[in-house]
Design a protein around this motif. Structure first.
Motif, PDB file in Angstrom:
ATOM      1  N   CYS A 276       0.799  -1.233   0.000  1.00  0.00           N
ATOM      2  CA  CYS A 276       0.000   0.000   0.000  1.00  0.00           C
ATOM      3  C   CYS A 276       0.835   1.288   0.000  1.00  0.00           C
ATOM      4  O   CYS A 276       0.437   2.254  -0.657  1.00  0.00           O
ATOM      5  CB  CYS A 276      -0.976  -0.006   1.169  1.00  0.00           C
TER       6      CYS A 276
ATOM      7  N   TYR B 239       1.320   2.749  -3.472  1.00  0.00           N
ATOM      8  CA  TYR B 239       0.180   3.156  -4.303  1.00  0.00           C
ATOM      9  C   TYR B 239       0.303   4.563  -4.887  1.00  0.00           C
ATOM     10  O   TYR B 239      -0.045   4.762  -6.048  1.00  0.00           O
ATOM     11  CB  TYR B 239      -1.124   3.029  -3.520  1.00  0.00           C
TER      12      TYR B 239
ATOM     13  N   ASN C 288      -0.712   3.671  -8.598  1.00  0.00           N
ATOM     14  CA  ASN C 288      -2.108   3.235  -8.620  1.00  0.00           C
ATOM     15  C   ASN C 288      -3.059   4.398  -8.902  1.00  0.00           C
ATOM     16  O   ASN C 288      -3.263   5.256  -8.047  1.00  0.00           O
ATOM     17  CB  ASN C 288      -2.448   2.579  -7.279  1.00  0.00           C
TER      18      ASN C 288
ATOM     19  N   ARG D 241      -4.000   6.189  -2.663  1.00  0.00           N
ATOM     20  CA  ARG D 241      -3.484   6.169  -1.290  1.00  0.00           C
ATOM     21  C   ARG D 241      -4.247   5.107  -0.517  1.00  0.00           C
ATOM     22  O   ARG D 241      -5.476   5.038  -0.589  1.00  0.00           O
ATOM     23  CB  ARG D 241      -3.656   7.525  -0.627  1.00  0.00           C
TER      24      ARG D 241
ATOM     25  N   LEU E 100      -6.627   0.989 -13.726  1.00  0.00           N
ATOM     26  CA  LEU E 100      -5.853   0.172 -12.794  1.00  0.00           C
ATOM     27  C   LEU E 100      -5.272  -1.044 -13.518  1.00  0.00           C
ATOM     28  O   LEU E 100      -4.110  -1.401 -13.295  1.00  0.00           O
ATOM     29  CB  LEU E 100      -6.709  -0.254 -11.602  1.00  0.00           C
TER      30      LEU E 100
END
Length: 151
Positions: free
Chosen positions: A24, A27, A31, A36, A133
């Motif tokens: 994470c 990201y 991403n 976030r 994505l």
């Protein structure tokens, strides 16, 4: 229930894609849909995720992780006040079909009395966000070393 599903085949080992999708803190670098995310990415964990649908201002949700099984799937569920009003369940699944090939499947399922309204108003934007994505996972996952994002 209303569901939006995408599937993409990647030329990469499942472990590399798993690492990309579950790290994470990375990201913000790659991403576009969830720029976030923070929290415990384990069954029963709570997350704080910023969602960026194309053409909209980002908004934050705090879903609960309902399933996390390395290296095959993560599912979380966000509810608005209570599940009967509106719920969004997002899952990604990884299915290795060869040593260097994996299917990346995303499922967004909406439930509750507001689900048809959400799907009508934002369904097309979410489909576009899931496609973005997919492109990002392909670009970064097939690139080689996920650790290069950490440099």
């Amino acid at each position: 229930m209303h569901e939006i599903t995408t599937e993409l085949t990647l030329a990469a080992p499942v472990d590399r894609i798993w690492e990309l999708l579950t790290d994470c803190p990375l990201y913000p670098q790659w991403n576009p849909l969830f720029p976030r995310a923070a929290g415990r990415l384990e069954t029963g964990g709570r997350l704080e995720i910023q969602v960026k649908l194309p053409g909209m201002e980002p908004f934050t949700i705090t879903p609960e992780v309902v399933s996390a099984e390395a290296p095959s799937c993560v599912c979380w569920r966000h509810t608005l006040l209570f599940a009967g009003l509106f719920s969004w369940r997002y899952c990604f699944e990884l299915e290795a079909s060869a040593a260097e090939q994996v299917s990346f499947i995303q499922r967004s399922t909406f439930g509750g009395v507001l689900a048809p309204l959400f799907t009508l108003a934002l369904g097309a934007l979410l489909k576009e966000g899931l496609a973005e994505l997919n492109r990002a996972v392909k670009r970064w996952g097939e690139k080689g070393n996920v650790r290069c994002l950490k440099c």
